[in-house]
Design a protein around this motif. Structure first.
Motif, PDB file in Angstrom:
ATOM      1  N   PHE A   1      24.405  41.928  39.755  1.00 29.99           N
ATOM      2  CA  PHE A   1      25.835  42.507  40.033  1.00 29.99           C
ATOM      3  C   PHE A   1      26.561  41.603  41.051  1.00 29.99           C
ATOM      4  CE2 PHE A   1      24.013  46.191  38.088  1.00 29.99           C
ATOM      5  CZ  PHE A   1      25.067  46.853  37.342  1.00 29.99           C
ATOM      6  N   TYR A   2      27.781  41.614  41.208  1.00 33.64           N
ATOM      7  CA  TYR A   2      28.252  40.507  42.099  1.00 33.64           C
ATOM      8  C   TYR A   2      29.788  41.196  42.324  1.00 33.64           C
ATOM      9  CZ  TYR A   2      31.142  40.485  37.640  1.00 33.64           C
ATOM     10  OH  TYR A   2      31.700  40.863  36.473  1.00 33.64           O
ATOM     11  N   VAL A   3      30.372  40.689  43.597  1.00 36.21           N
ATOM     12  CA  VAL A   3      31.495  41.020  44.126  1.00 36.21           C
ATOM     13  C   VAL A   3      32.627  39.710  43.876  1.00 36.21           C
ATOM     14  CG1 VAL A   3      32.830  41.782  46.137  1.00 36.21           C
ATOM     15  CG2 VAL A   3      30.461  42.837  45.419  1.00 36.21           C
ATOM     16  N   TYR A   4      33.895  39.893  43.688  1.00 41.63           N
ATOM     17  CA  TYR A   4      34.805  39.061  43.492  1.00 41.63           C
ATOM     18  C   TYR A   4      35.626  39.414  44.936  1.00 41.63           C
ATOM     19  CZ  TYR A   4      34.388  38.159  38.486  1.00 41.63           C
ATOM     20  OH  TYR A   4      34.324  37.750  37.290  1.00 41.63           O
ATOM     21  N   LYS A   5      36.150  38.400  45.674  1.00 40.89           N
ATOM     22  CA  LYS A   5      36.970  38.447  46.678  1.00 40.89           C
ATOM     23  C   LYS A   5      38.013  37.384  46.675  1.00 40.89           C
ATOM     24  CE  LYS A   5      33.055  38.664  49.867  1.00 40.89           C
ATOM     25  NZ  LYS A   5      32.707  38.129  51.381  1.00 40.89           N
ATOM     26  N   GLY A   6      39.506  37.736  47.209  1.00 39.00           N
ATOM     27  CA  GLY A   6      40.564  37.113  47.272  1.00 39.00           C
ATOM     28  C   GLY A   6      40.632  36.268  46.001  1.00 39.00           C
ATOM     29  N   LEU A   7      40.636  34.976  46.066  1.00 37.74           N
ATOM     30  CA  LEU A   7      40.977  34.011  44.789  1.00 37.74           C
ATOM     31  C   LEU A   7      40.434  34.509  43.612  1.00 37.74           C
ATOM     32  CD1 LEU A   7      42.698  31.615  43.869  1.00 37.74           C
ATOM     33  CD2 LEU A   7      40.743  30.377  44.219  1.00 37.74           C
ATOM     34  N   ALA A   8      39.135  34.761  43.525  1.00 44.02           N
ATOM     35  CA  ALA A   8      38.289  34.996  42.325  1.00 44.02           C
ATOM     36  C   ALA A   8      38.701  36.340  41.724  1.00 44.02           C
ATOM     37  CB  ALA A   8      36.784  35.113  42.867  1.00 44.02           C
ATOM     38  N   ALA A   9      39.334  37.511  42.509  1.00 44.49           N
ATOM     39  CA  ALA A   9      39.365  38.671  42.184  1.00 44.49           C
ATOM     40  C   ALA A   9      40.854  38.448  41.435  1.00 44.49           C
ATOM     41  CB  ALA A   9      39.247  39.605  43.156  1.00 44.49           C
ATOM     42  N   ARG A  10      41.769  37.595  42.362  1.00 37.03           N
ATOM     43  CA  ARG A  10      43.056  37.771  41.770  1.00 37.03           C
ATOM     44  C   ARG A  10      43.152  36.525  40.558  1.00 37.03           C
ATOM     45  NH1 ARG A  10      48.276  35.509  44.226  1.00 37.03           N
ATOM     46  NH2 ARG A  10      47.021  33.964  45.423  1.00 37.03           N
ATOM     47  N   MET A  11      42.328  35.756  40.437  1.00 35.46           N
ATOM     48  CA  MET A  11      42.241  34.853  39.225  1.00 35.46           C
ATOM     49  C   MET A  11      41.810  35.601  37.834  1.00 35.46           C
ATOM     50  SD  MET A  11      40.816  30.871  38.773  1.00 35.46           S
ATOM     51  CE  MET A  11      42.065  30.151  39.943  1.00 35.46           C
ATOM     52  N   GLU A  12      40.784  36.442  38.191  1.00 39.31           N
ATOM     53  CA  GLU A  12      40.334  36.970  36.934  1.00 39.31           C
ATOM     54  C   GLU A  12      41.509  38.015  36.480  1.00 39.31           C
ATOM     55  OE1 GLU A  12      36.393  37.839  36.061  1.00 39.31           O
ATOM     56  OE2 GLU A  12      36.598  39.777  35.381  1.00 39.31           O
ATOM     57  N   ARG A  13      42.119  38.353  37.277  1.00 43.26           N
ATOM     58  CA  ARG A  13      43.377  39.472  36.807  1.00 43.26           C
ATOM     59  C   ARG A  13      44.249  38.712  36.249  1.00 43.26           C
ATOM     60  NH1 ARG A  13      47.282  41.595  40.100  1.00 43.26           N
ATOM     61  NH2 ARG A  13      46.105  40.779  42.052  1.00 43.26           N
ATOM     62  N   ALA A  14      44.532  37.546  36.897  1.00 44.23           N
ATOM     63  CA  ALA A  14      45.526  36.621  36.158  1.00 44.23           C
ATOM     64  C   ALA A  14      45.212  36.348  34.754  1.00 44.23           C
ATOM     65  CB  ALA A  14      45.746  35.361  37.002  1.00 44.23           C
ATOM     66  N   ILE A  15      44.009  35.972  34.655  1.00 46.30           N
ATOM     67  CA  ILE A  15      43.289  35.505  33.213  1.00 46.30           C
ATOM     68  C   ILE A  15      43.550  36.367  32.391  1.00 46.30           C
ATOM     69  CG2 ILE A  15      41.187  34.965  32.085  1.00 46.30           C
ATOM     70  CD1 ILE A  15      40.345  33.298  34.643  1.00 46.30           C
ATOM     71  N   ILE A  16      43.170  37.766  32.674  1.00 45.20           N
ATOM     72  CA  ILE A  16      43.260  38.776  31.831  1.00 45.20           C
ATOM     73  C   ILE A  16      44.835  38.985  31.131  1.00 45.20           C
ATOM     74  CG2 ILE A  16      43.074  41.301  31.607  1.00 45.20           C
ATOM     75  CD1 ILE A  16      40.634  40.918  33.309  1.00 45.20           C
ATOM     76  N   ASN A  17      45.632  39.021  31.974  1.00 47.35           N
ATOM     77  CA  ASN A  17      46.944  38.977  31.942  1.00 47.35           C
ATOM     78  C   ASN A  17      47.596  37.769  31.090  1.00 47.35           C
ATOM     79  OD1 ASN A  17      47.455  41.274  33.274  1.00 47.35           O
ATOM     80  ND2 ASN A  17      48.156  40.515  35.282  1.00 47.35           N
ATOM     81  N   LEU A  18      47.053  36.650  31.332  1.00 48.45           N
ATOM     82  CA  LEU A  18      47.394  35.579  30.420  1.00 48.45           C
ATOM     83  C   LEU A  18      46.972  35.944  29.076  1.00 48.45           C
ATOM     84  CD1 LEU A  18      48.214  32.535  29.791  1.00 48.45           C
ATOM     85  CD2 LEU A  18      45.767  32.108  30.417  1.00 48.45           C
ATOM     86  N   MET A  19      45.693  36.527  28.921  1.00 49.83           N
ATOM     87  CA  MET A  19      45.136  36.629  27.600  1.00 49.83           C
ATOM     88  C   MET A  19      45.786  37.694  26.755  1.00 49.83           C
ATOM     89  SD  MET A  19      40.920  35.871  28.103  1.00 49.83           S
ATOM     90  CE  MET A  19      40.758  36.919  29.211  1.00 49.83           C
TER      91      MET A  19
END
Length: 418
Positions: free
Chosen positions: A164-182
């Motif tokens: 298990f892992y935790v995203y902080k800051g840029l990683a969390a935001r970027m994954e959300r952006a990636i999902i929205n892009l898709m």
RNA sequence: GGAGAGUUGUCCGAGUGGUCGAUGGAGGCGGUCUUGAAAACCGUUGUGCCGCAAGGCACCGGGGGUUCGAAUCCCUCACUCUCCGCCA
């Protein structure tokens, strides 16, 4: 499950299939054939007994309504009732064994699937882009992310355990952006309807798409409620139309973003670092319900739809066609999309696109009518990741890292991260 | 979580032990009539399994039971609805 008529009519064809898939011994075909034959004769016998019972019972009804004595007939019926009971008991045993074996028979492979014995035999059907050149040694995403304090594996372990892992800051935001892009790409440009549904499903759903009963150890189950955490949105998406007859034109194309939960049982020691193999990750899933006549064309299109995400992100990838031994049991044909990860110095599977022909549809009873009034037929189901978000994030991080240890934002993600 | 009411065919809705796969209506399809349409009338209209076929069997939320016989009676589970409680 495959059409049971093949068990009756072409057990040798199934034998060849098992050989081609390297699954000889998974099912005892001689036993399967024997059971099937016995089942059929029992069904016949039992139906005949029922017929006799039913007609005698009708007689009894007539006599009683006339006030006549029917004791004689009632005694006769008893014989048939006993037969029925006996057949039913035996049939229940046979059915259980038959179903178990039937479910173990893998799907037929499409003619275009190459013979092979391992993933080494998977041909690369195309590549896109090129490996990026770095003037420095690129870091793997887990080091890069830890150094930047945007990936926190230690605290992930504290919260939930290993993998298990935790995203902080840029990683969390970027994954959300990636999902929205898709999601935007697939809904606005590829014609998929966005769906959102449960991450927790009942056993009927897990059986419908083939997770249960064979691979129960792979999934998280909430025993108390009889529910399971989904390993992929394929489960809610494909089961959306379980037990239904679809109206309207095919294909039906749907997409859903979800968290996915996997025990990764049996993966001990593999990819233990980083985001590649974890117990929880996000994914955008693509599912189609297609006309059998065009389902393999739809697979090509679906694969292209998934690939386009990587093209938008300008990430080098290759598409491999899984060989006979590597194609999953329920799939008739599968393409894997593998993205280049410069930090790991290898290609990593980021999507798997499959056509299941009628294999899942039969299990889940998903049908359509070619024309109003005609007999319902099984649809063909397809699915593919479009894409796995965590692995996409890792790929972006590794491919877009800079000499000073930062991460550049891909052009396509900028509008989602402003 | 507590109390009550339900779950029948594409839909609505009858049926509380016997020729019920299921009355009736709506919708769909075909036809008669009509210049055309509407109306009216007639016919037709579920799914699966076994069987070369004829035909038979099964299915009235799921499972089990009682009975010669169950959509109808009993048990059990699931779901839906209403009221109360709680709540992002």
């Amino acid at each position: 499950m495959i059409d049971p008529k093949f068990i009756k009519e072409d057990i040798e064809g199934i034998r060849k299939l098992l050989e081609k898939r390297g699954m000889t011994g998974v099912v005892d075909l001689d036993r399967l054939k024997t059971i099937d034959d016995e089942r059929r004769s029992l069904i016949r016998k039992s139906d005949e007994a029922r017929e006799k019972r039913n007609s005698l019972s009708r007689e009894i009804g007539k006599m009683k309504s006339k006030g006549e004595n029917a004791d004689d007939l009632m005694k006769q019926v008893q014989v048939h009732a006993d037969d029925i009971k006996q057949c039913a008991d035996r049939l229940a045993e046979l059915d259980a064994e038959f179903t178990d074996m039937h479910l173990s028979v893998p799907n037929f492979l499409d003619g275009s699937v190459p013979a092979g014995t391992s993933e080494a035999d998977n041909p690369v059907v195309r590549t896109w882009g090129e490996k990026p050149a770095f003037a420095f040694t690129p870091k793997p995403h887990y080091d890069l992310g830890t150094d930047l304090d945007i990936l926190d594996f230690e605290r992930g372990v504290k919260l939930a355990g290993t993998r298990f892992y935790v995203y902080k800051g840029l990683a969390a935001r970027m994954e959300r952006a990636i999902i929205n892009l898709m999601l935007d790409l697939h809904t606005k440009e590829h014609g998929y309807t966005e769906v959102f549904g449960p991450f927790i499903v009942n056993d009927d759903s897990m059986i419908g798409t083939g997770q249960f009963p064979k691979f129960k150890d792979e999934y998280y189950r909430i025993e108390r409620d009889g529910l399971s955490l989904i390993p992929t949105a394929e489960v809610p998406l494909t089961n959306l139309y379980r037990d239904e007859i679809l109206e309207g034109p095919l294909p039906i194309k749907i997409t859903m973003q979800s968290a996915c939960f996997r025990r990764e049982a049996g993966a001990a020691g593999k990819d233990t670092r980083g985001l590649i193999r974890v117990h929880q990750f996000q994914k955008v899933e693509l599912v189609k319900f297609a006309d059998p006549a065009t389902s393999f064309d739809e697979l090509e299109k679906l694969t292209r739809d998934a690939e386009e995400v990587l093209q938008k992100l300008n990430l080098h990838y290759r598409v491999v066609l899984l060989c006979s031994a590597d194609t999953s049991a329920s799939s008739a044909k599968t393409y894997d999309i593998e993205v280049w990860m410069p930090g790991l110095d290898r290609y990593v599977e980021i999507s798997s696109c499959s056509c299941f022909t009628d294999y899942q549809a039969r299990r889940a009873r998903i049908r359509f009518r070619r024309e109003a009034g005609q007999k319902p037929e099984l649809v063909h189901t397809l699915n593919g990741s479009g894409l796995a978000a965590g692995r996409t994030l890792a790929a972006v991080m590794e491919n877009y890292q800079t000499a000073d240890g930062e991460i550049a934002i891909p052009e396509a993600l900028k509008r989602y991260m402003e």
